[in-house]
Design a protein around this motif. Structure first.
Motif, PDB file in Angstrom:
ATOM      1  N   GLY A 154      -1.157  65.361 -76.904  1.00 33.72           N
ATOM      2  CA  GLY A 154      -1.201  63.942 -76.605  1.00 33.72           C
ATOM      3  C   GLY A 154       0.080  63.323 -76.100  1.00 33.72           C
ATOM      4  N   VAL A 155       0.970  64.108 -75.471  1.00 36.72           N
ATOM      5  CA  VAL A 155       2.219  63.527 -75.020  1.00 36.72           C
ATOM      6  C   VAL A 155       2.332  63.431 -73.504  1.00 36.72           C
ATOM      7  CG1 VAL A 155       3.441  64.369 -77.055  1.00 36.72           C
ATOM      8  CG2 VAL A 155       3.413  65.775 -75.002  1.00 36.72           C
ATOM      9  N   ALA A 156       1.356  63.952 -72.782  1.00 40.64           N
ATOM     10  CA  ALA A 156       1.497  64.017 -71.324  1.00 40.64           C
ATOM     11  C   ALA A 156       1.573  62.642 -70.686  1.00 40.64           C
ATOM     12  CB  ALA A 156       0.329  64.795 -70.720  1.00 40.64           C
ATOM     13  N   SER A 157       0.962  61.645 -71.295  1.00 45.78           N
ATOM     14  CA  SER A 157       0.914  60.328 -70.679  1.00 45.78           C
ATOM     15  C   SER A 157       2.279  59.678 -70.578  1.00 45.78           C
ATOM     16  CB  SER A 157      -0.018  59.422 -71.486  1.00 45.78           C
ATOM     17  OG  SER A 157       0.460  59.285 -72.815  1.00 45.78           O
ATOM     18  N   SER A 158       3.260  60.180 -71.302  1.00 46.36           N
ATOM     19  CA  SER A 158       4.569  59.549 -71.271  1.00 46.36           C
ATOM     20  C   SER A 158       5.442  60.061 -70.133  1.00 46.36           C
ATOM     21  CB  SER A 158       5.300  59.818 -72.592  1.00 46.36           C
ATOM     22  OG  SER A 158       5.657  61.184 -72.664  1.00 46.36           O
ATOM     23  N   ARG A 159       4.988  61.055 -69.404  1.00 48.68           N
ATOM     24  CA  ARG A 159       5.824  61.624 -68.368  1.00 48.68           C
ATOM     25  C   ARG A 159       6.027  60.634 -67.228  1.00 48.68           C
ATOM     26  NH1 ARG A 159       2.204  66.981 -68.351  1.00 48.68           N
ATOM     27  NH2 ARG A 159       2.845  67.810 -70.352  1.00 48.68           N
ATOM     28  N   ARG A 160       7.231  60.654 -66.693  1.00 42.21           N
ATOM     29  CA  ARG A 160       7.505  59.778 -65.553  1.00 42.21           C
ATOM     30  C   ARG A 160       6.780  60.275 -64.307  1.00 42.21           C
ATOM     31  NH1 ARG A 160      14.027  59.597 -66.547  1.00 42.21           N
ATOM     32  NH2 ARG A 160      14.031  58.173 -68.306  1.00 42.21           N
ATOM     33  N   SER A 161       6.647  61.606 -64.199  1.00 41.60           N
ATOM     34  CA  SER A 161       5.978  62.182 -63.043  1.00 41.60           C
ATOM     35  C   SER A 161       5.246  63.433 -63.469  1.00 41.60           C
ATOM     36  CB  SER A 161       6.995  62.528 -61.944  1.00 41.60           C
ATOM     37  OG  SER A 161       6.395  63.333 -60.961  1.00 41.60           O
ATOM     38  N   ALA A 162       4.014  63.580 -63.028  1.00 42.82           N
ATOM     39  CA  ALA A 162       3.228  64.743 -63.424  1.00 42.82           C
ATOM     40  C   ALA A 162       3.673  65.997 -62.693  1.00 42.82           C
ATOM     41  CB  ALA A 162       1.748  64.486 -63.161  1.00 42.82           C
ATOM     42  N   THR A 163       4.467  65.857 -61.639  1.00 40.71           N
ATOM     43  CA  THR A 163       4.852  67.013 -60.859  1.00 40.71           C
ATOM     44  C   THR A 163       6.328  67.345 -60.962  1.00 40.71           C
ATOM     45  OG1 THR A 163       5.163  65.600 -58.904  1.00 40.71           O
ATOM     46  CG2 THR A 163       2.999  66.633 -59.191  1.00 40.71           C
ATOM     47  N   SER A 164       7.159  66.415 -61.379  1.00 45.35           N
ATOM     48  CA  SER A 164       8.583  66.701 -61.484  1.00 45.35           C
ATOM     49  C   SER A 164       8.861  67.555 -62.707  1.00 45.35           C
ATOM     50  CB  SER A 164       9.381  65.395 -61.577  1.00 45.35           C
ATOM     51  OG  SER A 164       9.027  64.695 -62.746  1.00 45.35           O
ATOM     52  N   ALA A 165       9.964  68.288 -62.652  1.00 46.52           N
ATOM     53  CA  ALA A 165      10.326  69.135 -63.790  1.00 46.52           C
ATOM     54  C   ALA A 165      10.649  68.256 -64.987  1.00 46.52           C
ATOM     55  CB  ALA A 165      11.532  69.993 -63.430  1.00 46.52           C
ATOM     56  N   PRO A 166      10.125  68.597 -66.166  1.00 45.45           N
ATOM     57  CA  PRO A 166      10.382  67.785 -67.344  1.00 45.45           C
ATOM     58  C   PRO A 166      11.827  67.887 -67.803  1.00 45.45           C
ATOM     59  CG  PRO A 166       9.188  69.754 -67.933  1.00 45.45           C
ATOM     60  CD  PRO A 166       9.235  69.724 -66.442  1.00 45.45           C
ATOM     61  N   THR A 167      12.322  66.805 -68.397  1.00 47.58           N
ATOM     62  CA  THR A 167      13.674  66.797 -68.941  1.00 47.58           C
ATOM     63  C   THR A 167      13.722  67.503 -70.287  1.00 47.58           C
ATOM     64  OG1 THR A 167      14.095  64.686 -67.837  1.00 47.58           O
ATOM     65  CG2 THR A 167      15.595  65.303 -69.617  1.00 47.58           C
ATOM     66  N   VAL A 168      12.701  67.263 -71.103  1.00 43.24           N
ATOM     67  CA  VAL A 168      12.624  67.867 -72.435  1.00 43.24           C
ATOM     68  C   VAL A 168      11.280  68.566 -72.586  1.00 43.24           C
ATOM     69  CG1 VAL A 168      12.674  67.459 -74.919  1.00 43.24           C
ATOM     70  CG2 VAL A 168      14.086  66.046 -73.400  1.00 43.24           C
ATOM     71  N   LEU A 169      11.333  69.838 -72.935  1.00 46.54           N
ATOM     72  CA  LEU A 169      10.122  70.608 -73.208  1.00 46.54           C
ATOM     73  C   LEU A 169       9.945  70.702 -74.715  1.00 46.54           C
ATOM     74  CD1 LEU A 169      10.737  73.459 -70.632  1.00 46.54           C
ATOM     75  CD2 LEU A 169       9.055  71.641 -70.425  1.00 46.54           C
ATOM     76  N   LEU A 170       8.822  70.250 -75.215  1.00 47.92           N
ATOM     77  CA  LEU A 170       8.549  70.227 -76.641  1.00 47.92           C
ATOM     78  C   LEU A 170       7.816  71.492 -77.068  1.00 47.92           C
ATOM     79  CD1 LEU A 170       7.315  66.537 -77.080  1.00 47.92           C
ATOM     80  CD2 LEU A 170       9.659  67.413 -77.084  1.00 47.92           C
ATOM     81  N   PRO A 171       7.904  71.853 -78.334  1.00 47.18           N
ATOM     82  CA  PRO A 171       7.156  73.024 -78.808  1.00 47.18           C
ATOM     83  C   PRO A 171       5.660  72.779 -78.781  1.00 47.18           C
ATOM     84  CG  PRO A 171       8.177  71.881 -80.656  1.00 47.18           C
ATOM     85  CD  PRO A 171       8.713  71.245 -79.413  1.00 47.18           C
ATOM     86  N   ARG A 172       4.912  73.809 -78.474  1.00 44.74           N
ATOM     87  CA  ARG A 172       3.452  73.706 -78.475  1.00 44.74           C
ATOM     88  C   ARG A 172       2.881  74.462 -79.678  1.00 44.74           C
ATOM     89  NH1 ARG A 172      -0.501  75.695 -73.634  1.00 44.74           N
ATOM     90  NH2 ARG A 172       0.228  73.767 -72.675  1.00 44.74           N
ATOM     91  N   VAL A 173       1.934  73.844 -80.332  1.00 43.19           N
ATOM     92  CA  VAL A 173       1.200  74.520 -81.402  1.00 43.19           C
ATOM     93  C   VAL A 173       0.061  75.297 -80.750  1.00 43.19           C
ATOM     94  CG1 VAL A 173      -0.183  74.235 -83.483  1.00 43.19           C
ATOM     95  CG2 VAL A 173       1.797  72.760 -83.108  1.00 43.19           C
ATOM     96  N   ALA A 174       0.188  76.620 -80.741  1.00 47.73           N
ATOM     97  CA  ALA A 174      -0.798  77.469 -80.087  1.00 47.73           C
ATOM     98  C   ALA A 174      -1.620  78.265 -81.088  1.00 47.73           C
ATOM     99  CB  ALA A 174      -0.089  78.424 -79.117  1.00 47.73           C
ATOM    100  N   THR A 175      -1.351  78.074 -82.376  1.00 46.18           N
ATOM    101  CA  THR A 175      -2.062  78.801 -83.419  1.00 46.18           C
ATOM    102  C   THR A 175      -2.627  77.811 -84.435  1.00 46.18           C
ATOM    103  OG1 THR A 175       0.022  79.105 -84.617  1.00 46.18           O
ATOM    104  CG2 THR A 175      -0.683  80.887 -83.172  1.00 46.18           C
ATOM    105  N   ASP A 176      -3.364  78.332 -85.403  1.00 46.48           N
ATOM    106  CA  ASP A 176      -4.059  77.453 -86.344  1.00 46.48           C
ATOM    107  C   ASP A 176      -3.107  76.686 -87.261  1.00 46.48           C
ATOM    108  OD1 ASP A 176      -6.339  78.467 -85.245  1.00 46.48           O
ATOM    109  OD2 ASP A 176      -6.811  79.807 -86.905  1.00 46.48           O
ATOM    110  N   ARG A 177      -2.029  77.331 -87.675  1.00 45.06           N
ATOM    111  CA  ARG A 177      -1.103  76.679 -88.608  1.00 45.06           C
ATOM    112  C   ARG A 177       0.334  77.078 -88.281  1.00 45.06           C
ATOM    113  NH1 ARG A 177       0.297  77.191 -94.913  1.00 45.06           N
ATOM    114  NH2 ARG A 177       0.287  74.990 -95.482  1.00 45.06           N
TER     115      ARG A 177
END
Length: 400
Positions: free
Chosen positions: A287-310
């Motif tokens: 739920g954080v994508a909406s805060s991006r300044r641009s959907a195509t520009s390289a992000p300034t900060v990459l956050l950790p992704r939860v890819a597993t159950d816990r």
């Protein structure tokens, strides 16, 4: 504001009565090495990790070492693992004269990329040592598939992942062995070094108990050579006292990770929630994508992704450009951070004879240059987290 990377004093003050009583009990008994308290700890950890057996050892490093020794791994053997990890993972392999064989990491989870695994199996391969880094499990299904196909042993390095889960299984319970660390900074930390090996194999558990006491069985009789890998009773007592709080602390860490996500989303920074190279164009799972300044520009900060159950968030790790400069600025402003890990294993001087060069594992090298762990300990306040994100936002605003 002062925001330490970890505040063990705050944790201790909250459970001081329990910990002090547990230590006092050991002092009164004067039974310091193995014994009833260690046995109690082993049973509790086995239950928590959903394994049949647990063997207490002197550290997470010795847990890995003892497992390799139990499988008679040594000169001429190869063990496949990741170059992006704490030194003990590869160091224990090399210490026995075996050869660590590296495969690159998945840039989303920072764990080994299982798609590269089978191509590294040779006639000399004896084991696979996946690492559940930062509190999130590696993808174990393909690891076990390769292990079963080629008759390999799987030793899970779960030092940072006690209680992590994926597909209904807990870290350490999937492979032939699971290795835990009770180093004080871990989610379940002792008052010094300590570790545990969990397994569902009674024969392997019995051999480990023999190995941790110089290979003696019975006492003073040695069919095999082991080491002094015994868990201290005081450390076991501290672990037992803390274990009932572990799930509560994990929930608090997860809450703090979500809070960081929300704060970064509101910060105005261009962010994404994956470390993949094309992260700026990928959909967010939190739920954080909406805060991006641009959907195509390289992000300034990459956050950790939860890819597993816990994900238990032993660390909350972001990726940024100018990482070292940001770390210095945060330190001057009272924010504790850490780089896990600045030099991947294949570029360590002691492994130069393996012949790897810079560029051999680009994802690991990129992570080593860009990752930064932020404070995520359970007692972290909303105000402290907000201050951390504000400092990061100001750093990039000044540098833009």
């Amino acid at each position: 504001m002062n925001v330490p990377l970890l505040d063990l004093k705050a944790q201790y003050q909250a459970i001081k009565t329990d910990v002090d009583a547990a230590v006092a009990e050991v002092m009164e008994s004067q039974h310091f090495i193995l014994g009833p308290k260690v046995g109690q700890c082993e049973k509790a950890i086995a239950r928590y990790c959903e394994c049949a057996h647990a063997v207490g050892v002197s550290s997470g490093t010795d847990a890995l070492l003892a497992c390799l020794m139990a499988e008679d791994i040594g000169p001429g053997d190869e063990v496949i693992t990741t170059p992006y990890t704490f030194f003990a993972t590869a160091g224990t392999i090399a210490r026995l004269g075996a050869t660590p064989v590296f495969i690159d990491i998945d840039p989303i989870t920072y764990n080994l990329d299982p798609s590269q695994l089978e191509s590294k199996v040779t006639k000399r391969t004896r084991a696979i040592m996946p690492v559940h880094l930062y509190g999130q499990m590696a993808d174990m299904d393909p690891v076990m598939w390769v292990a079963d196909k080629y008759g390999l042993v799987v030793i899970e390095d779960a030092a940072q992942a006690i209680g992590a889960e994926h597909k209904g299984r807990r870290a350490g319970s999937v492979g032939h062995y699971g290795c835990l660390s009770f180093f004080p900074s871990k989610n379940l930390g002792a008052a010094g070094d300590g570790g545990m090996i969990v397994t569902n194999d009674a024969r392997r558990a019995e051999k480990l108990m023999c190995l941790r006491a110089h290979g003696s069985k019975p006492k003073y009789h040695h069919e095999i050579i082991g080491g002094n890998f015994r868990l201290d009773a005081i450390q076991a007592a501290v672990v037992i006292a803390k274990l009932p709080y572990l799930d509560h602390w994990t929930t608090a860490r997860q809450r703090n990770a979500e809070r960081y996500d929300q704060l970064f989303a509101a910060s105005g920074l261009n962010i994404a929630d994956t470390a993949a190279p094309d992260a700026g164009s990928r959909p967010s799972t939190r739920g954080v994508a909406s805060s991006r300044r641009s959907a195509t520009s390289a992000p300034t900060v990459l956050l950790p992704r939860v890819a597993t159950d816990r994900h238990i968030f032993n660390q909350y790790v972001i990726r940024v450009s100018r990482r070292d400069q940001l770390k210095d600025v945060l330190q001057r402003r009272g924010v504790g951070t850490e780089v896990y890990y600045p030099v991947p294993m294949h570029l360590q001087e002691c492994f130069a004879d393996l012949g790897y060069k810079a560029g051999a594992f680009p994802e690991s090298e990129s992570a080593a240059n860009e990752t930064l762990a932020l404070p995520v300990y359970p007692e972290l306040t909303e105000g402290q987290a907000g201050y951390v994100v504000d400092c990061i936002g100001e750093f990039f605003a000044v540098g833009s």
